[in-house]
Design a protein around this motif. Structure first.
Motif: not given
Length: 794
Positions: A84-90, A96-99, A76-82
């Motif tokens: 919140l992104c959730i990524w799945r890492v397998t 491999t990384f998917n938003l 889970v990541s958060g930034a100054t652009d307001q």
């Protein structure tokens, strides 16, 4: 043509919440790097594995969500652009990384994320003065994930939540601690799904930077501990105890060394209730030892003992443990730099503090991120009972403006707006090879804009200070590159090392002295103390691994040998002739008087007059043709100019095209064809191919891009019957193109995978002069603060 990544270097963001180390089995460390997230496996020696793009703003907060699965992670990541992104890492077998989801519920920057092992609830804090509670709804394999907003807490009195922590009170209730830009800690307890303010802890005298919950012992029924770290230089420990009765009074309050703090050490009990039981929160201990703001504090159980790791602005990491006999918390290990070495610049010692400290999943390693964007790593060695520093990773922290390969392609130099020049090369050893930063030749007081190599041992860089500086490689760096990178330098008399004198801007050459040799005072006055920064011991420069950050920042500078004056504004471009005898430079300009190109010879370092006049605005790029017969200049006035070499090493105007492109021309490059051919790249989204004849210059072909083309570079190392070039755009796209010498209007274009391309504008591309088998390599400098090397298979 295939384009595959070889090496990424990117510095970490200076925010205590911007990194997390996955405990669920991937061993990946994720950290915010400008508007991207970099993933690094500290147990491997090949630097950053991949860089995730998804945010439009600076990444402030990164947190792994506990999945309890060794082959699957949620980030889970958060930034100054307001957002919140959730990524799945397998992992099968490569990660491999998917938003999978982007949420925009906050009204301002997201600055903190807290998760709770064993729970699907997580919390986010924002500079809009709110904390939001979320629930992750998913199946067992996290193949479908959606997020539900459970509650928005408006903090009152309003403040920014710089730190959040979640803990389990009992089976039915969760406790949330919030601290930030006030000296109080607010405790919220969940009743059903809603959190309610239950207590306010006072005692700190500065902003609260970090909060972390843990159990006192490995038993789930033991008391809950909360560690709070503050800008008042202290860490406070709080005990959450079940039942009506208060716990035994902590002996920490009777510690005679705390006499000076008597007033703020109240042992008032705060009462809180969950749905099923009652609790008390009491002050447990005060941890003294840091000399400056404390940014992070995190718990870990090692060898059955509870330990706390803290990082501070005083350039140190501390590991704390309770003394078994007295119960007093003491610092058992201190890592980092001795504060006495703080100096006026980062070159003489002031690293600017450690912003992030993290435990490894097994608790036997710790890492920290400093002001220079570099990660340092220490691993515990049981036989010696000590923490040993290991090779970490480094990178620029702001836009990378320029780069160039050494003349033989053995190393890469990059320079940028973080005011440093860095040297990257390949560490060659029996087990294989990997790229690392091996030297930091220049640490400056101005933003650096451009760089080029005179020879393998000398380079010129231009900055916002209106002059250019020339640097020579010292013996210490040369010996290290020879040992570790198999780069051979013979028969050249080099200075030993360099340093920046206190209050100075120029790197001065200094002598390396043996470990046993006394230090001579060179001055007339014997009472004058010797500046310790002016001496380097020979053993300091002798190591068998890539240098650590403290070596890079202090001992691996290059001495400055010349300054080139003449320009009236910030330097915008520099180019060295192919034979290394001449330097061409330009500066930012808004009139014809300043938009001149100045030439200097590299023997006496004198200006060759008169300067070359043709442009009316800033010249953005300069390049000499492969045989040095021509010099190409392109600029903001939309024109390109060809200068031809005349008698006595001067250049004269040969051709110019005031309407070369319909918008400003941002870069230009010569091709290695029989017939003199050059390329220009412009803001009009086009790359144009031009051929020089005796009378005129003919447009032979062009490539249309989807965005403004900001960089173009021709491969000089292939046969003259083939044109191969790379160009980059202002949105970070990289294209590799090729054409036959007779068919310049038929161009094959290959686009690099967006997942490995930079996230912002590309400032420069450079082809490596040496070929590796069937591969060529390009280096790319970008505004997203990354330096990237790609393999291009032809």
């Amino acid at each position: 043509m295939g384009v595959t990544p070889e090496f990424f270097s990117i510095g970490g963001n200076r925010n205590p919440a911007a990194a997390d180390w996955d405990v669920s089995g991937s061993n990946l460390l994720a950290y915010g790097a400008d508007n991207c997230i970099a993933l690094w496996d500290p147990s491997l020696l090949h630097g950053v594995q991949s860089v995730l793009r998804g945010h439009g703003g600076y990444v402030n907060a990164v947190k792994f969500f506990p999945t309890r699965s060794s082959d699957l992670s949620i980030l889970v990541s958060g930034a100054t652009d307001q957002s919140l992104c959730i990524w799945r890492v397998t992992r099968d077998p490569e990660p491999t990384f998917n938003l999978i989801q982007t949420l925009r519920e906050h009204k301002s920057s997201i600055i903190r994320i807290a998760t709770l092992p064993g729970s699907d609830v997580f919390a986010t804090g924002s500079s809009d003065g709110t904390v939001k509670i979320w629930k992750l709804i998913h199946d067992a394999r996290f193949s479908t994930v959606r997020t539900e907003l459970l509650q928005t807490i408006d903090l009152s009195p309003k403040y920014f939540p710089l730190s959040l922590a979640l803990g389990n009170l009992d089976e039915s209730s969760v406790v949330l601690a919030v601290g930030g830009t006030r000296s109080i800690i607010q405790i919220f307890v969940s009743q059903d799904t809603q959190f309610q303010l239950s207590a306010t802890l006072t005692g700190h005298e500065g902003w609260i930077r970090s909060l972390d919950f843990t159990r006192e012992t490995s038993d789930n029924d033991s008391d809950l501990f909360l560690a709070s770290a503050s800008q008042d230089k202290y860490i406070r420990l709080w005990r959450v105890h079940p039942g009506e009765e208060l716990p035994a009074v902590s002996s920490a309050l009777n510690d005679p060394s705390l006499g000076v703090l008597g007033k703020s050490l109240s042992n008032k009990a705060h009462r809180i209730e969950s749905a099923s039981s009652k609790y008390s929160i009491t002050f447990e201990a005060l941890l003294l030892g840091h000399e400056d703001w404390i940014y992070t504090s995190s718990w870990r159980r090692r060898d059955g003992k509870l330990q706390l790791l803290s990082t501070s602005e005083d350039n140190s990491l501390a590991i704390w443990e309770a003394d078994l006999t007295s119960g007093v918390w003491v610092c058992i290990t201190r890592l980092g730099e001795i504060s006495a070495q703080k100096g006026s610049t980062s070159a003489t010692g002031s690293a600017g503090g450690f912003w992030i400290g993290l435990w490894s999943p097994d608790g036997d390693s710790v890492v920290s991120l400093g002001r220079t964007g570099s990660w340092r790593r220490w691993t515990y060695s049981a036989p010696e009972d000590m923490w040993k520093q290991q090779v970490g990773i480094t990178g620029h922290t702001k836009q990378v403006k320029g780069l160039c390969w050494s003349r033989d392609g053995s190393y890469l130099l990059s320079t940028g707006s973080d005011q440093t020049t860095r040297l990257f090369s390949e560490w060659k050893r029996a087990e294989g090879s990997s790229w690392h930063e091996f030297s930091r030749p220049q640490i400056h007081g101005y933003d650096l804009n451009c760089i080029d190599c005179v020879c393998n041992l000398q380079f010129v860089s231009g900055a916002d200070e209106k002059l250019l500086r020339v640097f020579d490689e010292p013996k210490g760096v040369s010996g290290m590159l020879n040992r570790l990178c198999k780069i051979d330098v013979t028969g050249v008399d080099l200075p030993d090392a360099a340093n920046i004198p206190v209050l100075g801007l120029s790197n001065k050459a200094i002598q390396a002295v043996g470990d046993e040799e006394p230090v001579e005072n060179g001055g007339d006055d014997e009472r004058e103390a010797v500046d310790p920064a002016s001496i380097v011991r020979k053993s300091t420069l002798d190591f068998d691994h890539p240098p650590f950050e403290d070596h890079l920042a202090r001992h691996l500078l290059w001495p400055e040998t010349e300054k080139l004056y003449g320009h009236g504004y910030e330097i915008s471009a520099v180019a060295i002739s192919r034979d290394g005898s001449m330097v061409a430079t330009a500066c930012r300009a808004s009139s014809i008087d300043h938009a001149v190109i100045r030439l200097y010879d590299t023997k006496e370092w004198l200006e060759i007059k008169p300067p070359l006049k043709a442009h009316s605005l800033t010249v953005y790029a300069l390049q000499f043709s492969p045989d040095d017969r021509y010099l190409l200049s392109v600029g903001r006035d939309r024109q390109w100019v060809i200068w031809e070499r005349g008698a006595e090493a001067s250049y004269e105007l040969k051709h110019s095209n005031p309407k070369g492109h319909s918008r400003m021309i941002l870069d230009g490059s010569w091709a290695a064809l029989h017939q003199a051919t050059f390329l220009t790249a412009g803001r009009d989204k086009a790359v144009k191919i031009w051929q020089v004849t005796d009378k005129e210059i003919i447009l032979k072909g062009n490539v249309v891009a989807t965005a403004a083309v900001t960089a173009v570079a021709c491969n000089q190392g292939i046969s003259t019957s083939m044109l191969q070039f790379a160009f980059g755009t202002e949105v970070g796209e990289i294209y590799i193109c090729s054409a036959g010498a007779e068919k310049l209007d038929k161009i094959t274009v290959t686009k690099a995978n967006p997942e490995v391309s930079p996230a912002k504008a590309i400032n420069q591309i450079a082809w490596r002069p040496t070929r590796i088998g069937l591969k060529q390599q390009i280096a790319v400098a970008s505004d997203d603060s990354s330096v990237r090397i790609f393999n291009v298979s032809v």
